[in-house]
Design a protein around this motif. Structure first.
Motif, PDB file in Angstrom:
ATOM      1  N   VAL A 148       4.312  11.684   6.460  1.00 53.11           N
ATOM      2  CA  VAL A 148       3.523  12.456   6.553  1.00 53.11           C
ATOM      3  C   VAL A 148       4.080  13.801   7.050  1.00 53.11           C
ATOM      4  CG1 VAL A 148       1.243  13.014   8.023  1.00 53.11           C
ATOM      5  CG2 VAL A 148       1.625  10.995   7.235  1.00 53.11           C
ATOM      6  N   MET A 151       0.637  -1.051  -0.383  1.00 58.83           N
ATOM      7  CA  MET A 151       0.308  -0.314  -0.174  1.00 58.83           C
ATOM      8  C   MET A 151       1.122   1.359  -0.271  1.00 58.83           C
ATOM      9  SD  MET A 151      -3.844  -1.182   3.161  1.00 58.83           S
ATOM     10  CE  MET A 151      -4.496  -0.627   1.936  1.00 58.83           C
ATOM     11  N   ARG A 183       0.837   5.514   1.081  1.00 60.88           N
ATOM     12  CA  ARG A 183       0.079   6.528   1.912  1.00 60.88           C
ATOM     13  C   ARG A 183       0.405   8.175   1.077  1.00 60.88           C
ATOM     14  NH1 ARG A 183      -1.180   8.458   7.019  1.00 60.88           N
ATOM     15  NH2 ARG A 183      -0.424   6.430   8.408  1.00 60.88           N
ATOM     16  N   ALA A 188      -6.269  14.683   5.577  1.00 60.83           N
ATOM     17  CA  ALA A 188      -6.428  12.705   5.645  1.00 60.83           C
ATOM     18  C   ALA A 188      -5.235  12.641   5.167  1.00 60.83           C
ATOM     19  CB  ALA A 188      -7.859  12.903   5.019  1.00 60.83           C
ATOM     20  N   SER A 189      -4.853  11.775   5.571  1.00 61.73           N
ATOM     21  CA  SER A 189      -3.639  10.990   5.498  1.00 61.73           C
ATOM     22  C   SER A 189      -4.194   9.273   6.248  1.00 61.73           C
ATOM     23  CB  SER A 189      -2.596  11.828   5.706  1.00 61.73           C
ATOM     24  OG  SER A 189      -1.259  10.984   5.222  1.00 61.73           O
ATOM     25  N   GLY A 190      -3.571   8.661   5.003  1.00 65.47           N
ATOM     26  CA  GLY A 190      -4.078   7.179   4.865  1.00 65.47           C
ATOM     27  C   GLY A 190      -2.719   6.382   3.877  1.00 65.47           C
ATOM     28  N   LEU A 191      -3.576   4.822   4.072  1.00 58.95           N
ATOM     29  CA  LEU A 191      -2.691   4.008   3.524  1.00 58.95           C
ATOM     30  C   LEU A 191      -4.109   3.362   2.424  1.00 58.95           C
ATOM     31  CD1 LEU A 191      -0.848   1.367   6.054  1.00 58.95           C
ATOM     32  CD2 LEU A 191       0.141   3.179   4.516  1.00 58.95           C
ATOM     33  N   VAL A 192      -3.953   3.403   0.980  1.00 59.37           N
ATOM     34  CA  VAL A 192      -4.481   3.220   0.102  1.00 59.37           C
ATOM     35  C   VAL A 192      -3.549   2.227  -0.983  1.00 59.37           C
ATOM     36  CG1 VAL A 192      -5.765   4.958   0.233  1.00 59.37           C
ATOM     37  CG2 VAL A 192      -3.582   5.023  -1.364  1.00 59.37           C
TER      38      VAL A 192
END
Lengths: 262, 125
Positions: free
Chosen positions: B103, B1, B3, B49-53
């Motif tokens: 981040v 994944m 980020r 927003a920050s996240g794993l995709v």
């Protein structure tokens, strides 16, 4: 240890009489899932949408929004943790009824990455510290002389913070003991860091007492619009003060998970 | 994944949340953008927003949108998609996105900093 057995210690002992609380153990991969529904098993480098409560109380914590999930990681020493990005990552439990107790024990294994000028909540049960029955740990709090902070709400806020040599990145076992109904401010909020009760504070607010803790959620890594940046290796909340060797045993357990020597 | 960190101008948060609802994993992804607590040098406010995709996310996000089984405001989602800008600093006229594991580096690239804490808010005392 005055006849009390510290090792072997297992956190389940803390809940063996049906005590209310939570025990989140990121080192146990079987207790976590990538999605909030609990259908996809946890894996290193992947988001965690659900962590099961191992206290036996069923107070599982989850995150429904996919980008706001912490990440399951392993440090260079093989210790396993949840990584919170400081932007939007958080987990929230269902309602935890702590209204029948005036006692609280919180122990967190943390590695903080925010140092100054940022409110960084490790664990919070309600958004305002002055609300009766609120409790919280911060690493750090809003200013540079609050490297670690503790809060208990009694109608007005009991708040203590410590300074000095603790700037991020920093790893610690952060504990809170509270008898929130006590007339003694030191009993209402007893902050501990790495197994030592703290006595020198950069901020020390002696608020008020209240009769009991709250019926509310347990929020990990978030308070309102503020988010924790760092790692959480272990987290225990129990609505009862420790007795005998429980505190030493539990803090040593969390320290071992966190890589801290007490 | 991978980020991805997103910066959504305050005025476009409702539309961006509909886009997240369309390309996300569940209807709860319409809570992706919360309060705008970051700002650029000009004082413009953004929700981050920050996240794993999944690596396929970028292709999905830039392809024609398909309404999810749980429904969404497709007009709002398409408005937000038209504002998407990968690899650009934050600006009030687009929804910026940057790929990267760190981040803090992403926020620096985006040109954003947290809005200073309100000392009267929360448990900051």
């Amino acid at each position: 240890m005055s006849g009390y057995q510290v090792w072997p210690f297992h956190p389940s002992i803390l809940f063996s009489s049906g005590e209310q609380g939570v025990w989140y153990d990121p080192s146990d991969l079987s207790s976590m899932f990538q999605d909030a529904a609990g259908t996809i098993p946890a894996a290193y480098g992947q988001p965690v949408g659900l962590i099961l409560d191992k206290s036996g109380n069923g107070n599982h914590a989850s995150q429904a929004t996919s980008t706001a999930r912490p990440t399951l990681m392993q440090d260079v020493d093989g210790r396993i943790y949840l990584s919170f990005d400081g932007v939007d990552d958080a987990l929230t439990s269902g309602i935890v009824d702590l209204s029948s107790t005036d006692e609280m024990l919180v122990i967190a294994g943390v590695h903080k990455l925010n140092s100054v000028g940022v409110i960084s909540p490790v664990i919070v049960n309600v958004a305002s510290g002055s609300i009766p029955g609120a409790f919280a740990l911060y690493a750090p709090n809003s200013s540079g002389n609050r490297q670690y902070a503790w809060s208990v709400g009694g109608g007005s806020q009991n708040f203590r913070a410590v300074d000095g040599g603790l700037a991020a990145p920093h790893t610690a076992v952060q504990s809170l003991l509270s008898k929130i109904s006590s007339a003694d401010p030191d009993a209402r909020i007893t902050p501990r860091l790495n197994g030592i009760t703290q006595t020198a504070f950069s901020t020390n607010l002696k608020g008020s007492a209240t009769s009991a803790f709250r019926v509310d959620t347990i929020r990990i890594g978030v308070q309102g619009t503020y988010y924790f940046k760092g790692r959480i290796y272990s987290l225990i909340v129990r609505g009862k003060l420790p007795a005998g060797g429980e505190l030493a045993g539990a803090e040593h357990h969390v320290a071992q998970k966190t890589g801290v020597t007490l | 994944m991978i980020r991805i960190t997103f910066a959504c101008p305050a005025a476009h948060i409702p539309d961006a949340n509909q886009l997240a609802r369309v390309i996300g994993l569940s209807p709860d992804d319409d809570q992706t953008y919360g309060e705008p607590r970051f700002q650029d040098e000009g004082g413009n406010l953004y929700a981050v927003a920050s996240g794993l995709v999944e690596p396929s996310f970028i292709t999905t996000a830039t392809s024609p949108l398909v309404e999810p089984e749980w429904g969404a405001d497709m007009d709002a989602a398409q408005r937000a998609q038209a504002l998407a800008a990968l690899g650009e600093p934050a600006a009030p006229d687009h929804i910026a996105a940057v790929v990267g594991d760190d981040v803090n580096e992403a926020l620096a690239f985006l040109g954003l900093m947290p809005v200073p804490d309100d000392p009267s808010g929360g448990q900051s005392v």
